[in-house]
Design a protein around this motif. Structure first.
Motif, short mmCIF file in Angstrom:
data_model
loop_
_atom_site.label_atom_id
_atom_site.label_comp_id
_atom_site.label_asym_id
_atom_site.label_seq_id
_atom_site.Cartn_x
_atom_site.Cartn_y
_atom_site.Cartn_z
N LEU A 166 -13.28 -66.43 -46.52
CA LEU A 166 -13.66 -66.92 -47.84
C LEU A 166 -14.90 -67.79 -47.70
N ARG A 176 -7.97 -74.79 -51.02
CA ARG A 176 -7.08 -73.71 -51.44
C ARG A 176 -7.87 -72.61 -52.15
N PRO A 177 -7.70 -71.35 -51.72
CA PRO A 177 -8.43 -70.25 -52.35
C PRO A 177 -8.22 -70.17 -53.86
N TRP A 186 -16.38 -65.44 -59.14
CA TRP A 186 -16.15 -64.54 -58.00
C TRP A 186 -17.34 -63.60 -57.84
N VAL A 203 -7.88 -60.80 -53.13
CA VAL A 203 -8.10 -61.67 -54.28
C VAL A 203 -7.05 -61.41 -55.36
N ILE A 234 -15.37 -63.19 -50.77
CA ILE A 234 -14.68 -62.82 -49.53
C ILE A 234 -15.42 -61.65 -48.92
N LEU A 253 -8.73 -67.05 -43.76
CA LEU A 253 -7.70 -66.64 -44.72
C LEU A 253 -6.29 -66.77 -44.16
#
Length: 296
Positions: A166, A176-177, A186, A203, A234, A253
């Motif tokens: 990421l 945190r994603p 995105w 995702v 990503i 990740l």
């Protein structure tokens, strides 16, 4: 009958199956079967008992392998002598992400060890390069191997694995994603590639509310956009040169992170050629830390 058929026979005996020999020799199982049938025609006797679903070697097959094993090793040693210079040219396809790291180091190795071998790089996307290899327009290509394993009509040699990571802007403080995808747009990597599809699946699972606002076909362009604070993305682990020019936060990740397999692909008939053999040596000489590889 080719000398390489003896190596194939030895591989069948060692692995215990035509499929195992095919994987070791970088050819299809049907090609192994055809080679064994040609050997049977040459010797005038069956080399395998094909009763039922199994293929069991006959005593003759073992005798041939025992007789030829040592001479074949000596022939191979002569072929691989470091004093033997490989000459000619090689048309090599290379995906964009490998052009700034893997390619220069491999070409430098070849210039040092085989100065008479000229490598002619051709840039392209994986799908384009695979078509060019199949059509004979390229001798080989460095591509991302499809997650399904790739066409059995081609010979695949693994080079390295690269994890997807990421990327976040350098000023981002979140870890945190899900939070990062909520706070930033995105930037989606090319959905027509294996890496792009893996990233999209990740995702959708971990940040289901995220929606792409732009799609880019270049990892370098993605890194530059993220560095400018325009979103998160990503992609496969970028190399150090990219992140030096465009600083970003690189977040792993975690366990089970998706990874792409970068492989050297060629036509099965060419896989054992001396040119491709020294190219594989050159690729293996590249330090893993230069590539940001998960395994090399």
């Amino acid at each position: 009958m080719k000398l390489s058929f003896f190596d194939t026979l030895d591989a069948v005996l060692r692995t215990g199956s035509l499929a195992g020999a095919a994987r070791e020799m970088h050819v299809t199982p049907s090609a192994v079967s055809m080679q064994m049938k040609q050997m049977e025609a040459h010797f005038g006797q069956p080399l395998f008992d094909r009763a039922g679903l199994t293929v069991r070697p006959t005593p003759l097959a073992r005798q041939i392998a025992d007789v030829m094993r040592e001479p074949m090793k000596r022939v191979e040693a002569l072929r691989r002598r470091t004093t033997t210079q490989v000459e000619g040219s090689m048309r090599l396809g290379v995906i964009e992400t490998m052009q700034a790291t893997l390619l220069p180091a491999a070409v430098a190795y070849l210039r040092s060890h085989h100065p008479a071998l000229q490598v002619r790089p051709v840039r392209g996307r994986t799908v384009e390069l695979l078509d060019a290899v199949k059509a004979g327009r390229l001798d080989a290509a460095i591509v991302v191997q499809p997650s399904t394993g790739g066409s059995q009509r081609l010979a695949w040699h693994p080079v390295l694995r690269k994890e997807l990571v990421l990327l976040a802007p350098p000023q981002a403080t979140q870890e945190r994603p899900a939070v990062l995808f909520k706070n930033y747009e995105w930037i989606r990597f090319d959905p027509d590639t294996s890496a792009g599809r893996m990233a999209a699946r990740w995702v959708r699972k971990h940040a289901p509310g995220a929606r792409p606002t732009m799609e880019l076909q270049s990892v370098q362009a993605v890194v530059a956009m993220v560095s400018a604070g325009l979103g998160v993305s990503i992609v496969q682990q970028p190399d150090a040169l990219m992140t030096l020019a465009h600083p970003v936060r690189v977040l792993r990740l975690g366990r089970g992170a998706p990874a792409v397999q970068v492989s050297l692909v060629s036509r099965p008939a060419d896989a054992a050629s001396r040119k491709l053999e020294v190219l594989r040596d050159a690729l293996a000489s590249v330090p893993a830390e230069l590539l940001g590889a998960a395994g090399h």
